[in-house]
Design an enzyme around this catalytic site. Structure first.
Site, mmCIF file in Angstrom:
data_model
loop_
_atom_site.group_PDB
_atom_site.id
_atom_site.type_symbol
_atom_site.label_atom_id
_atom_site.label_comp_id
_atom_site.label_asym_id
_atom_site.label_seq_id
_atom_site.Cartn_x
_atom_site.Cartn_y
_atom_site.Cartn_z
ATOM 1 N N ARG A 98 95.888 -114.904 74.480
ATOM 2 C CA ARG A 98 95.419 -114.129 73.325
ATOM 3 C C ARG A 98 95.643 -115.013 72.103
ATOM 4 N NH1 ARG A 98 95.967 -107.866 71.749
ATOM 5 N NH2 ARG A 98 94.320 -107.907 73.302
ATOM 6 N N HIS A 125 86.165 -110.626 73.091
ATOM 7 C CA HIS A 125 87.169 -109.867 73.841
ATOM 8 C C HIS A 125 86.540 -109.467 75.185
ATOM 9 C CE1 HIS A 125 90.685 -107.731 74.747
ATOM 10 N NE2 HIS A 125 90.681 -106.778 73.846
ATOM 11 N N GLN A 128 87.975 -106.655 77.635
ATOM 12 C CA GLN A 128 87.750 -105.295 77.148
ATOM 13 C C GLN A 128 86.316 -104.852 77.448
ATOM 14 O OE1 GLN A 128 90.087 -103.144 75.431
ATOM 15 N NE2 GLN A 128 88.504 -101.709 76.066
ATOM 16 N N ASP A 217 85.513 -99.682 66.432
ATOM 17 C CA ASP A 217 86.731 -100.497 66.550
ATOM 18 C C ASP A 217 87.370 -100.513 65.162
ATOM 19 O OD1 ASP A 217 88.678 -102.294 67.427
ATOM 20 O OD2 ASP A 217 87.365 -104.057 67.317
ATOM 21 N N CYS A 257 88.213 -99.397 71.931
ATOM 22 C CA CYS A 257 89.090 -100.262 72.742
ATOM 23 C C CYS A 257 90.565 -99.968 72.494
ATOM 24 C CB CYS A 257 88.775 -101.724 72.467
ATOM 25 S SG CYS A 257 89.159 -102.282 70.800
ATOM 26 N N ARG A 285 91.020 -101.109 81.944
ATOM 27 C CA ARG A 285 91.419 -102.508 81.703
ATOM 28 C C ARG A 285 92.124 -103.057 82.951
ATOM 29 N NH1 ARG A 285 92.145 -104.559 76.608
ATOM 30 N NH2 ARG A 285 92.530 -106.448 77.784
HETATM 31 N N1 CP Z 1 92.319 -103.103 73.503
HETATM 32 C C1 CP Z 1 93.293 -104.031 73.534
HETATM 33 O O1 CP Z 1 93.079 -105.214 73.796
HETATM 34 O O2 CP Z 1 94.537 -103.551 73.235
HETATM 35 P P1 CP Z 1 95.870 -104.372 72.994
HETATM 36 O O3 CP Z 1 95.729 -105.103 71.685
HETATM 37 O O4 CP Z 1 96.945 -103.346 72.976
HETATM 38 O O5 CP Z 1 96.038 -105.361 74.126
HETATM 39 N N1 NVA Z 2 89.041 -106.067 66.957
HETATM 40 C C1 NVA Z 2 90.429 -105.745 67.251
HETATM 41 C C2 NVA Z 2 90.595 -105.451 68.708
HETATM 42 C C3 NVA Z 2 91.991 -105.069 69.115
HETATM 43 C C4 NVA Z 2 92.150 -104.900 70.590
HETATM 44 C C5 NVA Z 2 91.317 -106.893 66.836
HETATM 45 O O1 NVA Z 2 90.931 -108.049 67.044
HETATM 46 O O2 NVA Z 2 92.380 -106.645 66.279
#
Ligand code: CP
Ligand code: NVA
Length: 298
Positions: A98, A125, A128, A217, A257, A285
């Site tokens: 990440r 992502h 997701q 989102d 998400c 997920r």
């Molecule tokens: N939707 C998602 O990726 O959640 P987290 O940031 O909790 O991993």
């Molecule tokens: N768009 C959001 C998604 C979180 C899972 C972010 O990047 O923070």
């Protein structure tokens, strides 16, 4: 050659197969094919779902996952991504990352000799969106021909991966967003090249017309915190509420998400209402990532 999951484009040939694997695995039909295998999970940003679902997925499949916060490993003190990739590849069988930057994601994948999975970066992502498409298929029985309408930040990781994912799946996608937050042209072009029908427009009285799926989102993604005040002003009027839901088809589902910020991108009434599938989506997920692992190692 090793496979990676960096972008939805990496699964353009196999998306349907992965979704069907996930639906089967959710019924309990899977082998412990990760036995003896280890996943390194590097996190530069917070996570609830991605971290827990990957850790549980590895356990269910007989393997093991190691959580590595960037601040606790040498990457946070300036060790290069290249060296990190080369070293981790000597210990583990798969790396989940990440990251703040999509460029760093690609750099890690380039230098790792094991598969790299994008667990979110500033542009995409994919984990997701695979889980989202699985959820839509579960709820609607199909993907081809459905219309997904996304409200809010059109220039974030979810919007981009959904653009590609919907195009690959044969779904129409409308992004309803202020001009300033139009998605990156690259993703719109790629989606259209894949045959995707894409509409982008600002909020209106009938923005959710024909929608089978309504998605939103957060307005302030991780990394965008400095722009929070400005964003909250610009996105005012884009909250998914009951009024927007009534513009959609009567059997439309609502997806997010998560994490959600109630009263901003969506009201709590909609997010916890009868049309919402957000907690099935979160559960999926797990199954979708088990399916991604199956695809990576088959
Ligand atoms: N939707 C998602 O990726 O959640 P987290 O940031 O909790 O991993
Ligand atoms: N768009 C959001 C998604 C979180 C899972 C972010 O990047 O923070």
């Amino acid at each position: 050659m090793k496979k990676d999951l960096i972008s939805m484009l990496d699964v353009k040939e196999d998306l349907e197969k992965i979704i069907d694997y996930a639906i089967e695995m959710k019924k309990g039909n899977y082998e412990k094919f990760m036995e003896g295998k280890t996943m390194a999970m590097i996190f530069e940003k917070s996570s609830t779902r991605t971290r827990v679902s990957f850790e549980v997925a590895m356990e269910k499949l007989g393997g093991h996952a190691i959580f590595l916060s960037k601040n606790d490993i040498q990457l946070g003190r300036g060790e290069t991504i290249e060296d990190t990739a080369k070293v981790l590849s000597r210990y583990v069988d798969v790396i989940m990352y990440r990251a703040f930057s999509h460029e760093n994601m690609k750099e890690l994948a380039k230098h790792a000799s094991v598969p790299v999975i994008n667990g979110l970066d500033d542009e995409e992502h994919p984990c997701q969106v695979i889980a989202d498409l699985m959820t839509i298929k579960e709820k609607k029985g199909r993907l081809v021909g459905l219309t997904l309408v996304y409200f809010g930040d059109g220039d974030n990781n979810m919007a981009h991966s959904l653009l590609l994912g919907c195009a690959i799946a044969g779904m129409k996608m409308r992004i309803v967003t202020p001009k300033k937050f139009w998605p990156k042209e690259y993703y719109v072009e790629k989606a259209r090249e894949l045959g995707g029908e894409v509409e982008i427009e600002e909020i209106s009285e009938n923005a959710a017309r024909n929608a089978d799926v309504i998605v939103t989102d957060t307005w302030v993604s991780m990394g965008d915190e400095a722009e929070k005040e400005e964003r909250l002003k610009i996105f005012k009027g884009y909250t998914v509420d009951e009024k927007i839901m009534t513009q959609a088809k009567p059997d439309a589902i609502f997806m997010h998400c998560l994490p959600a910020y109630y009263g901003y991108e969506v009201t709590k009434e909609v997010a916890h209402g009868s049309q919402s599938v957000i907690f099935d989506e979160a559960e999926n997920r797990l199954w979708a990532q088990m399916a991604v692992l199956k695809w990576l190692f088959e």
